[in-house]
Design a protein around this motif. Structure first.
Motif, mmCIF file in Angstrom:
data_model
loop_
_atom_site.group_PDB
_atom_site.id
_atom_site.type_symbol
_atom_site.label_atom_id
_atom_site.label_comp_id
_atom_site.label_asym_id
_atom_site.label_seq_id
_atom_site.Cartn_x
_atom_site.Cartn_y
_atom_site.Cartn_z
ATOM 1 N N PHE A 266 -0.246 -5.756 4.761
ATOM 2 C CA PHE A 266 -1.131 -4.802 5.345
ATOM 3 C C PHE A 266 -0.415 -3.362 5.121
ATOM 4 C CE2 PHE A 266 -1.866 -2.021 8.993
ATOM 5 C CZ PHE A 266 -3.218 -1.365 8.638
ATOM 6 N N LEU A 267 0.834 -3.434 5.654
ATOM 7 C CA LEU A 267 1.674 -2.127 5.764
ATOM 8 C C LEU A 267 2.081 -1.925 4.410
ATOM 9 C CD1 LEU A 267 3.995 -2.670 8.985
ATOM 10 C CD2 LEU A 267 1.743 -1.443 8.713
ATOM 11 N N ASP A 268 2.359 -2.898 3.533
ATOM 12 C CA ASP A 268 2.664 -2.470 2.187
ATOM 13 C C ASP A 268 1.518 -1.789 1.466
ATOM 14 O OD1 ASP A 268 5.251 -3.344 2.401
ATOM 15 O OD2 ASP A 268 4.767 -5.356 1.616
ATOM 16 N N ASP A 269 0.264 -2.182 1.555
ATOM 17 C CA ASP A 269 -1.033 -1.907 1.078
ATOM 18 C C ASP A 269 -1.274 -0.589 1.571
ATOM 19 O OD1 ASP A 269 -1.508 -3.976 -0.446
ATOM 20 O OD2 ASP A 269 -2.870 -4.885 0.766
ATOM 21 N N ALA B 162 -5.291 18.137 5.080
ATOM 22 C CA ALA B 162 -4.813 17.386 6.167
ATOM 23 C C ALA B 162 -5.328 15.846 5.981
ATOM 24 C CB ALA B 162 -5.606 18.152 7.525
ATOM 25 N N ILE B 163 -4.510 14.891 6.278
ATOM 26 C CA ILE B 163 -4.642 13.605 6.196
ATOM 27 C C ILE B 163 -4.150 13.056 7.265
ATOM 28 C CG2 ILE B 163 -4.293 13.589 3.483
ATOM 29 C CD1 ILE B 163 -1.719 12.384 4.072
ATOM 30 N N ILE B 164 -4.717 11.803 7.576
ATOM 31 C CA ILE B 164 -4.124 11.097 8.711
ATOM 32 C C ILE B 164 -2.891 10.215 8.472
ATOM 33 C CG2 ILE B 164 -5.775 8.967 7.981
ATOM 34 C CD1 ILE B 164 -4.650 10.397 11.525
ATOM 35 N N SER B 165 -2.155 10.079 9.396
ATOM 36 C CA SER B 165 -0.807 9.281 9.257
ATOM 37 C C SER B 165 -0.905 7.760 8.925
ATOM 38 C CB SER B 165 0.244 9.430 10.222
ATOM 39 O OG SER B 165 -0.187 8.833 11.374
ATOM 40 N N VAL B 166 0.070 7.104 8.195
ATOM 41 C CA VAL B 166 0.080 5.636 7.964
ATOM 42 C C VAL B 166 0.160 5.105 9.390
ATOM 43 C CG1 VAL B 166 0.496 5.748 5.696
ATOM 44 C CG2 VAL B 166 2.486 5.743 7.351
ATOM 45 N N SER B 167 0.989 5.667 10.233
ATOM 46 C CA SER B 167 1.227 5.143 11.668
ATOM 47 C C SER B 167 -0.130 4.974 12.385
ATOM 48 C CB SER B 167 2.076 5.878 12.590
ATOM 49 O OG SER B 167 1.874 7.338 12.548
ATOM 50 N N ALA B 168 -1.002 5.998 12.211
ATOM 51 C CA ALA B 168 -2.217 5.739 13.048
ATOM 52 C C ALA B 168 -3.180 4.821 12.500
ATOM 53 C CB ALA B 168 -2.985 7.211 12.954
ATOM 54 N N LEU B 169 -3.045 4.768 11.027
ATOM 55 C CA LEU B 169 -3.996 3.655 10.286
ATOM 56 C C LEU B 169 -3.363 2.375 10.540
ATOM 57 C CD1 LEU B 169 -4.360 5.583 6.929
ATOM 58 C CD2 LEU B 169 -6.175 5.559 8.835
ATOM 59 N N PHE C 207 6.603 3.862 14.430
ATOM 60 C CA PHE C 207 5.955 5.220 13.531
ATOM 61 C C PHE C 207 6.846 6.004 12.970
ATOM 62 C CE2 PHE C 207 2.244 5.163 16.977
ATOM 63 C CZ PHE C 207 1.771 3.746 16.601
ATOM 64 N N ILE C 208 7.846 6.294 13.381
ATOM 65 C CA ILE C 208 8.836 7.326 12.503
ATOM 66 C C ILE C 208 9.171 6.676 11.251
ATOM 67 C CG2 ILE C 208 10.822 8.504 12.559
ATOM 68 C CD1 ILE C 208 8.757 9.710 14.308
ATOM 69 N N GLU C 209 9.666 5.098 11.417
ATOM 70 C CA GLU C 209 10.120 4.590 10.505
ATOM 71 C C GLU C 209 9.170 4.292 9.232
ATOM 72 O OE1 GLU C 209 12.015 -0.054 9.377
ATOM 73 O OE2 GLU C 209 11.644 0.718 11.324
ATOM 74 N N LEU C 210 7.743 4.008 9.811
ATOM 75 C CA LEU C 210 6.521 3.675 8.644
ATOM 76 C C LEU C 210 6.236 4.882 8.037
ATOM 77 C CD1 LEU C 210 4.636 1.843 8.054
ATOM 78 C CD2 LEU C 210 3.150 2.442 9.579
#
Length: 371
Positions: free
Chosen positions: A161-164, A137-144, A207-210
Motif C-alpha cells: 500500500f505504501l509503495d502504491d 495544495a495537496i494532502i500528504s502521504v502520511s495523512a493518506l 510520517f517524516i520518513e514516509l
C-alpha cells in the motif's frame, strides 16, 4: 535592528494556505449531487463558477500568488483524492476536535490504492481564470497512510500500500508542476496530531520518513518549490492538537526535505517561544512562512496587528528566510461555515497589507530598498 545583511533588498513573500469557505450555493449543490438530484455536469458547472469567483476575490486582496480556494475538493482537503473510490468504507480513524466534534477518515478495504482524483487534474481548470502564479495544495502521504486499517488487508500488505501511495503522490506532484504550479504545498496537519496519538514520537518519525520517500524522488529544484504546511487543525473554529507542545514537533519538521514551511503561529499561546524554535532548527536553504492570521478567531486582524507579528518574527528569523501566511486554510472541510467568505477575504487582505507595511518598516530600519 533586524538580522538582514546591510544593503540587501527586502521582499517578504506572502501566501495563503488554500481553502476558502464555500458559498451556500456551492454547498447546496454538493448536497443535491450527493443525493443524486443533479448530475456530474451540473455539479461541475457549480464548481467552475465557485473557482472563478474565488480567484477573482483573491486577486482583489492584492495576493501575488493564489489558489483555487480548494472549491473542487468535494468534502475535505484530506479525502479529495479518494472520494468516489469503490474500495473504501466510511468507518476509518476518528479525529476528535477540541469542541467535541469528530471527523472520520475513510478506511481502505482492498487493494490496490489509486487516486480517484488528483490535484493535477483540477489545477488547469483554475489556471484559465487568472494570469497570476498559482500554488496547489495537496494532502500528504502520511495523512493518506491513515486510510490503511490496523488489521492487514488480505492479499495487500501495508508495505505494498505504501509503495502504491508514494507512486501516486509522486505522479500528483509532477502533474501539478507540469500543469504550471509555481508552488506545491503538502498539507501535513497530522504532524502535531501524531504526537497526540503517540507521545513517544515514533509515529511522527514514521510520517517524516514516509514524506521524505516522496521528496527523495524529486530534484533539488523541485524540492525548493515544495512547501510543507503544519497547524493544529482548523475546523468549526476548533483544533485537534493545539495542546501538543510545538517544541515536540518543530525540530523534526525541518528534517523534511522541502524548501518552504507554512507554520501556524498567530493562534499559539506563546508565539515568541515558537519563533525561537523555528529560528534554531530552520536550515539555511529553507524559508519559514509564519502564520500571522488566526483563522480560528472571527475577529479580523488589522494590517497594523499583522505588521507587529511580522516584526516580532523578524527579530528571530533571517529576513531572507522569512515569509508570511495564514495559520491554516479557512474551511478545510466543505461544511464548515464558522468563517464567512467575506471574513476570510478581509483577513487575507489584512495579511497582504500588513506584510507590505512590515517591508516598509524593515527597509527603513535597515536603510535599504524594499523589493
Amino acid at each position: 535592528m533586524t538580522n538582514l545583511p546591510t544593503g540587501l533588498p527586502i521582499d517578504l513573500p506572502t501566501e495563503a494556505i488554500g481553502s476558502i469557505p464555500r458559498s451556500e450555493t456551492l454547498m447546496q449543490a454538493q448536497r443535491q449531487y450527493d443525493a443524486g438530484q443533479i448530475d456530474a455536469a451540473a455539479m461541475n458547472a457549480f464548481y467552475d463558477e465557485a473557482v472563478q469567483q474565488t480567484i477573482r476575490e483573491l486577486e482583489n486582496t492584492g495576493s501575488r500568488i493564489i489558489t483555487d480556494g480548494e472549491q473542487r475538493k468535494t468534502h475535505s482537503f484530506a479525502t479529495y483524492s479518494v472520494e468516489g473510490g469503490k474500495n473504501f468504507a466510511p468507518d476509518g480513524l476518528e479525529i476528535p476536535f477540541s469542541d467535541g466534534h469528530v471527523r472520520r477518515l475513510p478506511r481502505l478495504t482492498e487493494g490496490p490504492f489509486r487516486y480517484a482524483l488528483s490535484a493535477a487534474e483540477t489545477l488547469p481548470m483554475a489556471k484559465q481564470y487568472t494570469q497570476l502564479p498559482m500554488k496547489q495544495a495537496i494532502i500528504s502521504v502520511s495523512a493518506l497512510s491513515l486510510f490503511y486499517p490496523s488489521e492487514a488487508i488480505a492479499g495487500y500488505s501495508r508495505e505494498a500500500f505504501l509503495d502504491d501511495l508514494i507512486d501516486e503522490q509522486e505522479k500528483e506532484i509532477r502533474g501539478c508542476f507540469a500543469a504550471g504550479a509555481q508552488k506545491v504545498q503538502i498539507d501535513f496537519t497530522e504532524g502535531r496530531l501524531a504526537l497526540k496519538l503517540d507521545p513517544s514520537g515514533s509515529v511522527l518519525n514514521s510520517f517524516i520518513e514516509l514524506n521524505n520517500r516522496v521528496l527523495a524522488r524529486l530534484t533539488d529544484a523541485e524540492r525548493q518549490s515544495i512547501g510543507i504546511h503544519t497547524c493544529p487543525g482548523a475546523d468549526h473554529d476548533a483544533t485537534h492538537s493545539a495542546d501538543v507542545d510545538y517544541a515536540e514537533l518543530l525540530p523534526s519538521l525541518f528534517e523534511l526535505n522541502a524548501g518552504s514551511f507554512y507554520i501556524a503561529m498567530a493562534g499559539e499561546a506563546d508565539p515568541e517561544r515558537g519563533l525561537k524554535i523555528v529560528a534554531r532548527y530552520l536550515k539555511p536553504w529553507q524559508r519559514a512562512f509564519i502564520g500571522v492570521i488566526d483563522v480560528n478567531n472571527p475577529d479580523i486582524e488589522t494590517p497594523e496587528e499583522v505588521c507587529a507579528r511580522i516584526m516580532q518574527a523578524a527579530r528571530y528569523i533571517p529576513l531572507e528566510q522569512l515569509g508570511t501566511t495564514d495559520d491554516c486554510g479557512f474551511s478545510p472541510f466543505c461544511d464548515d461555515i464558522s468563517t464567512s467568505r467575506a471574513t476570510a477575504f478581509a483577513k487575507i487582505k489584512a495579511r497582504v497589507e500588513g506584510t507590505a507595511m512590515a517591508v516598509e518598516q524593515l527597509a527603513s530600519q535597515n536603510g535599504v530598498l524594499h523589493g
